[in-house]
Motif scaffolding. Sequence first.
Motif, PDB file in Angstrom:
ATOM      1  N   PRO A  44      -5.016  10.483  -0.887  1.00 54.11           N
ATOM      2  CA  PRO A  44      -4.392   9.379  -1.644  1.00 54.11           C
ATOM      3  C   PRO A  44      -4.829   7.993  -1.169  1.00 54.11           C
ATOM      4  O   PRO A  44      -4.871   7.049  -1.955  1.00 54.11           O
ATOM      5  CB  PRO A  44      -2.891   9.580  -1.413  1.00 54.11           C
ATOM      6  N   SER A  84      -8.377   7.580  -2.646  1.00 56.46           N
ATOM      7  CA  SER A  84      -8.347   7.378  -4.102  1.00 56.46           C
ATOM      8  C   SER A  84      -7.762   6.027  -4.490  1.00 56.46           C
ATOM      9  O   SER A  84      -7.841   5.627  -5.652  1.00 56.46           O
ATOM     10  CB  SER A  84      -7.538   8.489  -4.772  1.00 56.46           C
ATOM     11  N   GLY A  85      -7.168   5.329  -3.529  1.00 54.34           N
ATOM     12  CA  GLY A  85      -6.553   4.044  -3.821  1.00 54.34           C
ATOM     13  C   GLY A  85      -5.102   4.160  -4.253  1.00 54.34           C
ATOM     14  O   GLY A  85      -4.452   3.163  -4.544  1.00 54.34           O
ATOM     15  N   GLU A  86      -4.591   5.376  -4.279  1.00 54.86           N
ATOM     16  CA  GLU A  86      -3.195   5.597  -4.664  1.00 54.86           C
ATOM     17  C   GLU A  86      -2.228   4.992  -3.645  1.00 54.86           C
ATOM     18  O   GLU A  86      -1.134   4.549  -3.987  1.00 54.86           O
ATOM     19  CB  GLU A  86      -2.965   7.104  -4.803  1.00 54.86           C
ATOM     20  N   ILE A  87      -2.644   4.991  -2.382  1.00 56.90           N
ATOM     21  CA  ILE A  87      -1.846   4.395  -1.309  1.00 56.90           C
ATOM     22  C   ILE A  87      -2.710   3.321  -0.654  1.00 56.90           C
ATOM     23  O   ILE A  87      -3.867   3.563  -0.304  1.00 56.90           O
ATOM     24  CB  ILE A  87      -1.439   5.456  -0.257  1.00 56.90           C
ATOM     25  N   GLY A  88      -2.117   2.141  -0.464  1.00 54.10           N
ATOM     26  CA  GLY A  88      -2.842   1.039   0.161  1.00 54.10           C
ATOM     27  C   GLY A  88      -2.032   0.392   1.262  1.00 54.10           C
ATOM     28  O   GLY A  88      -0.960   0.884   1.646  1.00 54.10           O
ATOM     29  N   ASP A  92       1.612  -0.362   0.524  1.00 49.56           N
ATOM     30  CA  ASP A  92       2.500   0.797   0.683  1.00 49.56           C
ATOM     31  C   ASP A  92       2.789   1.070   2.150  1.00 49.56           C
ATOM     32  O   ASP A  92       3.914   1.421   2.516  1.00 49.56           O
ATOM     33  CB  ASP A  92       1.861   2.047   0.044  1.00 49.56           C
TER      34      ASP A  92
END
Length: 153
Positions: A66, A69-73, A76
């Motif tokens: 994640p 994939s950039g889902e979590i940065g 976050d």
Amino acid sequence: MISESILFLVLLLVIGFIAKNSSLMVSIGVLFVLKLFGFDAKFFSFIQAKGINWGVTVITIAVLAPIASGEIGFKDLMAAFKSPYAWVALISGMLVALLAKGGVKLLGEDPQITVALVLGTILSVSIFKGVAVGPLIGAGIAYAGMKLFSFFS
């Protein structure tokens, strides 16, 4: 003549089938295939020595996906540390890593304990739908328990 190891694997396969545990069944299937084609003598000790590291690597990739994939940065990450649960998770992660360190030491010093740890892991996976990361952490918990027991005796 059927060897003891084949009978043991068949028993575990039946347990995996009854418990509907695909991970256990696939694992046993891979071992059967290696044994069937005569690769057991060559690969089993290699798998035993390196398999835990491979598994940890695969789990780490899954956990980091994640982020990749950039889902979590970073946003976050910063928000997570505002939660008391994040701090509990951070401390838990540290404790588990320390337990695993003790587990590696125990398995190196007393490899016979591996049988009980593997059996406990298989039972938990099969009966309680646990996840088979248990032997190393189990060894760490056992190591901590043994140290605690020796401290009080």
